[in-house]
Scaffold this motif. Structure first.
Motif, PDB file in Angstrom:
ATOM      1  N   VAL A  70       0.657  -1.184   0.022  1.00  0.00           N
ATOM      2  CA  VAL A  70      -0.105  -0.032  -0.076  1.00  0.00           C
ATOM      3  C   VAL A  70       0.850   1.345   0.138  1.00  0.00           C
ATOM      4  CG1 VAL A  70      -2.157  -1.024   1.071  1.00  0.00           C
ATOM      5  CG2 VAL A  70      -0.188  -0.194   2.487  1.00  0.00           C
ATOM      6  N   ALA A  71       1.976   1.172   0.480  1.00  0.00           N
ATOM      7  CA  ALA A  71       2.923   2.193   0.541  1.00  0.00           C
ATOM      8  C   ALA A  71       3.282   2.544  -0.967  1.00  0.00           C
ATOM      9  CB  ALA A  71       4.216   2.008   1.327  1.00  0.00           C
ATOM     10  N   VAL A  72       3.632   1.564  -1.797  1.00  0.00           N
ATOM     11  CA  VAL A  72       3.992   1.889  -3.408  1.00  0.00           C
ATOM     12  C   VAL A  72       2.507   2.285  -3.884  1.00  0.00           C
ATOM     13  CG1 VAL A  72       4.875   0.715  -5.180  1.00  0.00           C
ATOM     14  CG2 VAL A  72       5.953   0.273  -3.099  1.00  0.00           C
ATOM     15  N   LEU A  73       1.731   1.664  -3.401  1.00  0.00           N
ATOM     16  CA  LEU A  73       0.233   2.087  -4.145  1.00  0.00           C
ATOM     17  C   LEU A  73      -0.021   3.437  -3.859  1.00  0.00           C
ATOM     18  CD1 LEU A  73      -2.290   1.386  -5.543  1.00  0.00           C
ATOM     19  CD2 LEU A  73      -3.214   0.630  -3.239  1.00  0.00           C
ATOM     20  N   ALA A  74       0.261   3.983  -2.681  1.00  0.00           N
ATOM     21  CA  ALA A  74      -0.164   5.390  -2.328  1.00  0.00           C
ATOM     22  C   ALA A  74       0.759   6.427  -3.423  1.00  0.00           C
ATOM     23  CB  ALA A  74       0.124   5.885  -1.124  1.00  0.00           C
ATOM     24  N   ASN A  75       1.983   6.055  -3.301  1.00  0.00           N
ATOM     25  CA  ASN A  75       2.860   6.702  -4.216  1.00  0.00           C
ATOM     26  C   ASN A  75       2.413   6.760  -5.680  1.00  0.00           C
ATOM     27  OD1 ASN A  75       5.684   6.634  -6.063  1.00  0.00           O
ATOM     28  ND2 ASN A  75       6.032   8.159  -4.109  1.00  0.00           N
ATOM     29  N   LEU A  76       2.273   5.448  -6.214  1.00  0.00           N
ATOM     30  CA  LEU A  76       1.706   5.320  -7.435  1.00  0.00           C
ATOM     31  C   LEU A  76       0.442   6.094  -7.701  1.00  0.00           C
ATOM     32  CD1 LEU A  76       2.109   1.643  -8.334  1.00  0.00           C
ATOM     33  CD2 LEU A  76       3.471   3.661  -9.381  1.00  0.00           C
ATOM     34  N   LEU A  77      -0.412   6.459  -6.771  1.00  0.00           N
ATOM     35  CA  LEU A  77      -1.646   6.910  -6.959  1.00  0.00           C
ATOM     36  C   LEU A  77      -1.469   8.563  -7.152  1.00  0.00           C
ATOM     37  CD1 LEU A  77      -3.931   4.993  -4.795  1.00  0.00           C
ATOM     38  CD2 LEU A  77      -4.324   5.525  -7.153  1.00  0.00           C
ATOM     39  N   THR A  78      -0.455   9.055  -6.748  1.00  0.00           N
ATOM     40  CA  THR A  78      -0.006  10.471  -6.866  1.00  0.00           C
ATOM     41  C   THR A  78       0.267  10.814  -8.430  1.00  0.00           C
ATOM     42  OG1 THR A  78       2.528  10.401  -6.404  1.00  0.00           O
ATOM     43  CG2 THR A  78       0.857  10.721  -4.672  1.00  0.00           C
ATOM     44  N   ARG A  79       0.661   9.528  -9.238  1.00  0.00           N
ATOM     45  CA  ARG A  79       1.226   9.782 -10.376  1.00  0.00           C
ATOM     46  C   ARG A  79       0.067   9.342 -11.595  1.00  0.00           C
ATOM     47  NH1 ARG A  79       5.626   6.728 -10.958  1.00  0.00           N
ATOM     48  NH2 ARG A  79       5.622   6.076  -8.714  1.00  0.00           N
ATOM     49  N   HIS A  80      -0.770   8.610 -11.098  1.00  0.00           N
ATOM     50  CA  HIS A  80      -1.622   7.864 -12.133  1.00  0.00           C
ATOM     51  C   HIS A  80      -3.179   7.944 -11.438  1.00  0.00           C
ATOM     52  CE1 HIS A  80       1.650   6.076 -14.221  1.00  0.00           C
ATOM     53  NE2 HIS A  80       2.373   5.555 -13.168  1.00  0.00           N
ATOM     54  N   GLN A  81      -4.041   7.821 -12.219  1.00  0.00           N
ATOM     55  CA  GLN A  81      -5.377   7.835 -11.822  1.00  0.00           C
ATOM     56  C   GLN A  81      -5.904   6.184 -12.332  1.00  0.00           C
ATOM     57  OE1 GLN A  81      -6.745  11.503 -13.528  1.00  0.00           O
ATOM     58  NE2 GLN A  81      -6.856  12.495 -11.481  1.00  0.00           N
ATOM     59  N   PRO A  82      -6.108   5.503 -11.846  1.00  0.00           N
ATOM     60  CA  PRO A  82      -6.427   3.972 -12.206  1.00  0.00           C
ATOM     61  C   PRO A  82      -7.995   4.197 -12.499  1.00  0.00           C
ATOM     62  CG  PRO A  82      -5.813   3.804 -10.038  1.00  0.00           C
ATOM     63  CD  PRO A  82      -5.159   5.202 -10.510  1.00  0.00           C
ATOM     64  N   LYS A  83      -8.556   3.388 -13.333  1.00  0.00           N
ATOM     65  CA  LYS A  83     -10.006   3.130 -13.481  1.00  0.00           C
ATOM     66  C   LYS A  83     -10.226   2.010 -12.470  1.00  0.00           C
ATOM     67  CE  LYS A  83     -12.118   5.727 -16.215  1.00  0.00           C
ATOM     68  NZ  LYS A  83     -12.715   5.260 -17.439  1.00  0.00           N
ATOM     69  N   MET A  84      -9.297   1.034 -12.322  1.00  0.00           N
ATOM     70  CA  MET A  84      -9.581  -0.139 -11.529  1.00  0.00           C
ATOM     71  C   MET A  84      -8.493  -0.841 -11.130  1.00  0.00           C
ATOM     72  SD  MET A  84     -10.855  -2.899 -14.214  1.00  0.00           S
ATOM     73  CE  MET A  84      -9.944  -3.995 -15.080  1.00  0.00           C
ATOM     74  N   PHE A  85      -8.356  -1.740  -9.930  1.00  0.00           N
ATOM     75  CA  PHE A  85      -7.110  -2.407  -9.485  1.00  0.00           C
ATOM     76  C   PHE A  85      -7.575  -3.740  -9.176  1.00  0.00           C
ATOM     77  CE2 PHE A  85      -4.165  -2.302  -5.652  1.00  0.00           C
ATOM     78  CZ  PHE A  85      -3.080  -3.286  -6.409  1.00  0.00           C
ATOM     79  N   VAL A  86      -6.951  -4.775  -9.881  1.00  0.00           N
ATOM     80  CA  VAL A  86      -7.362  -6.142  -9.712  1.00  0.00           C
ATOM     81  C   VAL A  86      -6.509  -6.814  -8.536  1.00  0.00           C
ATOM     82  CG1 VAL A  86      -7.704  -8.343 -10.922  1.00  0.00           C
ATOM     83  CG2 VAL A  86      -7.773  -6.221 -12.172  1.00  0.00           C
ATOM     84  N   VAL A  87      -7.238  -7.387  -7.544  1.00  0.00           N
ATOM     85  CA  VAL A  87      -6.460  -7.753  -6.452  1.00  0.00           C
ATOM     86  C   VAL A  87      -6.937  -9.260  -6.235  1.00  0.00           C
ATOM     87  CG1 VAL A  87      -6.088  -7.840  -4.006  1.00  0.00           C
ATOM     88  CG2 VAL A  87      -6.381  -5.408  -5.402  1.00  0.00           C
ATOM     89  N   GLY A  88      -5.942 -10.222  -6.034  1.00  0.00           N
ATOM     90  CA  GLY A  88      -6.209 -11.580  -5.626  1.00  0.00           C
ATOM     91  C   GLY A  88      -6.152 -11.479  -4.013  1.00  0.00           C
TER      92      GLY A  88
END
Length: 475
Positions: free
Chosen positions: A244-262
């Motif tokens: 989630v730390a990397v995810l939070a950082n990526l969200l400052t640069r991208h605006q994803p429509k969806m995230f697929v999680v297992g």
């Protein structure tokens, strides 16, 4: 020049149709080996005399077989040196521009073809299914017979777009047991989870959108999303879920429509999401406005009360996908999506536009299995066999010097660091009829990786373990 030892040809060809000329049968077998990349460009074929002796055929038969391959442009004869597999130009040019597999012959399509051809061989290292002998064919056959006796003329029409209602009612009950509130009107049946992800992608993605996936993750979806014009970005997977730390950082640069999680028994690591990770992930989804697609196709193999994101979110920002291909039979192709009522209705419309309805016959079979209560006992038997096999495979891999990502307590797969590029191991395995699943295919970057997915049942195939030992020793 990439010359291989004769042992790779030692397996007798599988030759259907005794009426065919023997030379034609041999040529067809070699063509298949070439098409599957088991015999790669530059590989030297056995000499005519050697091949004839190994197969117990005449030299003239081998000459005719080699001549057929030369005429087809698959093999070339080099004076004074022998016969070699030719490099075929333009092979990749005809593939969709999916961004997957363009740098290597060991691409996603290669692994899918190999897995489909070898699906019954569940004790192969790279197998994606349980061994056939672990599954209950009589359970399925009995349900098929029962449905056939009672169905009457019901199968002569298309059926409901949303799916067979008694199955959706049974699924709603099963979801309630996992604390996921979804009525039958919120469930849409699919041709398995693959079809479900495809429908969700059609609903959410437009060209130019960004989609987040875990890295590593189930590889089929990478190319599918790219084919819809999306940019695919990987989020590292940890033992407790997405980083989630990397995810939070990526969200400052991208605006994803969806995230697929297992979330439960993630493919390929067999890890499950923690409560803390799940809450952080849902908080980020709320803050940044993206949809979480929860792939729970392996969840029934979890022995306890596993946490689902949909149980925390109640299908507000989560679309929940499940299916029975891993636990009942891959050929049934019965899956489902649970969503909020509005989204479920839109997905049902998309389902009609892209394929009308799903086969009611297979849905009736699964509904019958669930209704009779045998499925729970079947799952208990599967989990017991998996526990014993997984422990044996884990210990065998550790003896080979493989470092495990984590010590999985459930699930079909182990994720191991082999300390070398596993593409090379997979290529060598293809030459010896050992199916491997290299780590590069499980990453959206498709970069070389020392990681490899290994089936928990591998330990019951001593030949497969000997191959892995050989591959590591040669590396």
């Amino acid at each position: 020049m990439n010359e291989r030892p004769p042992s790779q040809f030692a397996t007798p060809p599988v030759l259907p149709g005794a009426e065919r000329l023997l030379s034609d049968q041999i040529a067809s077998w070699l063509r298949l080996r070439i098409d599957e990349h088991a015999l790669r460009p530059g590989t030297r074929l056995p000499s005519i005399r050697q091949f004839a002796a190994e197969k117990g055929v005449s030299r003239s038969t081998v000459v005719e077989a080699y001549d057929r391959l030369i005429a087809a442009g698959l093999v070339e004869s080099r004076r004074g040196s022998g016969f070699y597999v030719r490099a075929r130009r333009g092979v990749h040019a005809a593939r969709p521009r999916s961004g997957v597999g363009v740098r290597s012959q060991l691409d996603v399509v290669w692994l899918l073809r190999a897995m489909l051809k070898q699906a019954p061989v569940g004790d192969q290292p790279g197998a994606g299914l349980l061994p056939a002998q672990w599954l209950d064919s009589e359970l399925i056959a009995g349900a098929v017979r029962a449905v056939g006796r009672n169905v009457g003329s019901a199968l002569l029409a298309y059926g409901e777009a949303e799916g067979y209602l008694p199955l959706r009612q049974a699924l709603a009950q099963r979801l309630a047991e996992s604390d996921i509130g979804a009525g039958p009107h919120q469930i849409v049946t699919t041709h398995g989870v693959t079809h479900g992800i495809d429908l969700v992608a059609r609903h959410l993605i437009e060209p130019g959108d960004t989609v987040f996936v875990e890295d590593p993750a189930w590889f089929v979806m990478f190319g599918r999303f790219a084919a819809f014009g999306a940019k695919v970005v990987g989020v590292p997977r940890r033992a407790d879920g997405p980083d989630v730390a990397v995810l939070a950082n990526l969200l400052t640069r991208h605006q994803p429509k969806m995230f697929v999680v297992g979330s439960v028994l993630h493919n390929p690591t067999s890890t499950s999401i923690s409560v803390a990770n799940a809450h952080q992930l849902l908080k980020l989804a709320d803050e940044y406005g993206f949809t979480i697609v929860e792939d729970d196709v392996y969840g029934d193999l979890h022995p306890g009360r596993a946490l689902r994101l949909a149980s925390l979110d109640q299908l507000r920002r989560v679309l929940y996908l499940g299916g029975f291909s891993k636990t009942l039979a891959a050929n049934l192709r019965v899956g489902y999506i649970a969503a909020d009522p509005e989204t479920a209705a839109k997905l049902a419309d998309l389902k009609m536009l892209t394929g009308l309805t799903t086969p009611e016959l297979t849905e009736r079979v699964v509904a019958r299995v669930l209704a009779e209560g045998q499925y729970r006992r079947h799952l208990e038997r599967l989990r017991g066999r998996l526990d014993a096999a997984r422990d044996g495979t884990a210990r065998a891999l550790e003896r080979l010097g493989v470092r495990l990502f984590t010590e999985p307590s459930a699930g079909i797969f182990l994720w191991g660091d082999f300390g070398r590029d596993t593409n090379a191991i997979a290529a060598l395995g293809a030459q010896q009829d050992v199916l491997c699943a290299p780590g590069s295919l499980f990453s959206p970057t498709q970069l070389p990786s020392p990681w490899m997915r290994v089936s928990a049942a591998t330990a019951q195939n001593p030949a497969a373990l000997r191959f892995l030992q050989q591959a590591l020793d040669d590396g």
